[in-house]
Design a protein around this motif. Structure first.
Motif, short mmCIF file in Angstrom:
data_model
loop_
_atom_site.label_atom_id
_atom_site.label_comp_id
_atom_site.label_asym_id
_atom_site.label_seq_id
_atom_site.Cartn_x
_atom_site.Cartn_y
_atom_site.Cartn_z
N GLY A 243 0.81 -1.21 0.00
CA GLY A 243 0.00 0.00 0.00
C GLY A 243 0.84 1.26 0.00
N SER A 244 0.18 2.38 -0.28
CA SER A 244 0.84 3.68 -0.25
C SER A 244 -0.13 4.70 0.32
CB SER A 244 1.30 4.09 -1.65
OG SER A 244 0.19 4.21 -2.53
N SER A 252 4.16 11.64 -0.06
CA SER A 252 3.57 10.31 0.06
C SER A 252 4.62 9.35 0.57
CB SER A 252 3.02 9.83 -1.29
OG SER A 252 4.07 9.76 -2.25
N SER A 281 -5.12 10.12 1.27
CA SER A 281 -5.59 9.12 0.31
C SER A 281 -4.76 7.85 0.45
CB SER A 281 -5.46 9.65 -1.12
OG SER A 281 -6.24 10.82 -1.29
N HIS A 283 -4.04 3.82 -0.90
CA HIS A 283 -4.15 2.89 -2.03
C HIS A 283 -3.53 1.56 -1.61
CE1 HIS A 283 -4.48 1.63 -6.22
NE2 HIS A 283 -3.21 1.26 -6.21
N CYS A 285 -3.15 -2.81 -2.62
CA CYS A 285 -3.25 -3.79 -3.69
C CYS A 285 -2.86 -5.17 -3.19
CB CYS A 285 -2.33 -3.42 -4.87
SG CYS A 285 -2.91 -2.03 -5.86
N CYS A 291 -7.14 -4.09 -6.29
CA CYS A 291 -6.73 -2.88 -5.57
C CYS A 291 -7.97 -2.18 -5.01
CB CYS A 291 -5.98 -1.92 -6.49
SG CYS A 291 -4.38 -2.54 -7.09
N ASP A 293 -9.15 1.80 -2.90
CA ASP A 293 -8.75 3.14 -2.45
C ASP A 293 -9.69 3.63 -1.37
OD1 ASP A 293 -6.57 4.02 -4.51
OD2 ASP A 293 -8.18 3.14 -5.72
N THR A 295 -10.32 7.31 1.39
CA THR A 295 -9.94 8.66 1.79
C THR A 295 -10.21 8.84 3.28
OG1 THR A 295 -10.46 9.55 -0.41
CG2 THR A 295 -10.36 11.12 1.41
#
Length: 425
Positions: A243-244, A252, A281, A283, A285, A291, A293, A295
């Motif tokens: 993830g990021s 980030s 945010s 993300h 996977c 994946c 997303d 917020t």
């Protein structure tokens, strides 16, 4: 009499069985150009034909004729069977008494077609795998059985279900990918009559579902869980995820993934240049390709130095946390605060906590800090008392106050702001 497709070197033995009662009947049996034979009473007569090299299917090799006893009816007391020796395997086949044109062979070959198979990892697949047909006009689906190799290392030869002229089965793949499925279909009474079909099973990665969060935190945090997600695969592997996090301030970083009960937490470390609200945010996977997303909303606040400011529990969102008239500006559920309390508690000199008591000295002697954070944790008291030079109270709640400009360490420079969040309880 016709003989179906047999391999060269095979042989067929025809046996006519006669079972008579009462007066015996008589009949004559002949095999091609061989000698005549008489069927009398109870018993059987037989003759053999070889299937020569080079002969093709549906070849007339010879004829068998017989006369049924006078008191016997076809399909009743006269029976004919064929024994086929095919590559050292013997099979017994029933033969009808329809007369010329009767057909003798191993069962006509069964044919099978594998359907396309699509599944999702971790979720049970159940459905039709293949369809098959039998050229034998008298064939029935119940004469067959099937086994399945799902191609994922699970035990081979798992039984399948015959449903009409279809092969059905159920299975759960633990991981996404492409697997080779092999089905073996066999005739229950003629083991050499079988069909094998192989095809691909496409197993999709299970879906991820990410959920954002509202998080209040001090600045310069480490391993803070800012979002969560679930995997539709009930047995996921933690190593499959990555993830990021976009921190909302043009920076980030990679995310840490950790199992937390029935879901996974997405965590990161960061320090903001400014306190306040930030939109984050996330993300995530799965190595299989799915994946998701989310917020999240972060409210980053600071702590006052030297102790904590206090407001009354009957205060609305507009708060006065410091000033000469603090008591008048902060009604309490447990009585009126002493006039000597100006709003700052210097003991303990630590982050505020719900349920903890505090104490301080009157007026300017409490040592209020020179400046305050733009977003600050503040104690909410329901009761404040004074005993000589010592003032003490409770911590019914802890809130975050967005502070207004104009604060100063002198009580004449009142500290005001707006309650924007509750930290506890």
């Amino acid at each position: 009499m016709q003989y179906g497709t047999l391999r060269p070197g095979s042989s067929v033995t025809l046996v006519v069985s006669v079972n008579t009662s009462g007066n015996p009947g008589f009949g004559q049996t002949s095999c091609g150009a061989g000698p005549s034979d008489t069927v009398q009473g109870s018993g059987s007569r037989s003759c053999s034909f070889a299937f020569p090299n080079g002969a093709s299917g549906f070849t007339n090799l010879g004829t068998l004729t017989f006369v049924a006893p006078s008191n016997a009816a076809p399909y009743g007391q006269v029976h004919m069977v064929a024994q086929v020796l095919d590559q050292n395997q013997a099979f017994i086949l029933g033969v009808s008494l329809d007369g010329p044109g009767s057909f003798i062979s191993p069962d006509p070959p069964v044919t099978m077609t594998l359907d396309s198979l699509s599944a999702t990892e971790g979720q049970s697949f159940s459905g039709t795998l293949a369809s098959f047909s039998d050229a034998d006009a008298y064939g029935q689906p119940g004469m067959y059985f099937a086994t399945i190799d799902w191609g994922d290392g699970s035990p081979n030869a798992l039984p399948a279900t015959i449903s009409g002229w279809s092969v059905t089965g159920s299975h759960t793949y633990s991981e996404e990918g492409t697997y080779t499925v092999t089905i073996t279909l066999r005739d229950s009474d003629t083991p050499y009559n079988y069909a094998i079909a192989s095809g691909s099973a496409t197993v999709a990665d299970a879906a991820l579902n990410a959920t954002g969060r509202t998080v209040n935190t001090t600045n310069g945090f480490s391993d803070l869980a800012v979002a969560g997600f679930t995997d539709a695969n009930p047995n996921p592997s933690l190593a499959d995820f990555s993830g990021s996090i976009d921190w909302g301030d043009n920076s980030s970083s990679s995310a840490g993934i950790a199992l937390s009960g029935d879901h996974f937490d997405v965590a990161g470390s960061h320090s903001y240049a400014d306190l306040g609200a930030h939109t984050v945010s996330v993300h995530v996977c799965d190595v299989g390709g799915s994946c998701a997303d989310a917020t999240s909303q972060l409210l980053v606040y600071g702590l006052s130095t030297g102790g904590n400011f206090v407001i009354g529990d009957a205060t609305s969102t507009a708060a006065t946390f410091w000033g000469a008239n603090w008591s008048a500006s902060n009604p309490l559920g447990g009585g009126t605060a002493p006039a000597a309390f100006k709003g700052f508690a210097n003991n303990p000199n630590a982050a505020p906590a719900c349920g903890a008591g505090w104490s301080t000295t009157p007026g300017n002697s409490a040592g209020a800090p020179a400046t305050v954070p733009t977003y600050m944790a503040v104690v909410v008291a329901s009761s404040i008392t004074q005993d000589g030079p010592r003032i003490s109270g409770d911590s019914a709640r802890v809130v975050i106050v967005k502070t207004d400009p104009g604060y100063g360490p002198d009580p004449a420079q009142a500290g005001t702001g707006t309650v924007v969040a509750v930290l506890c309880p």
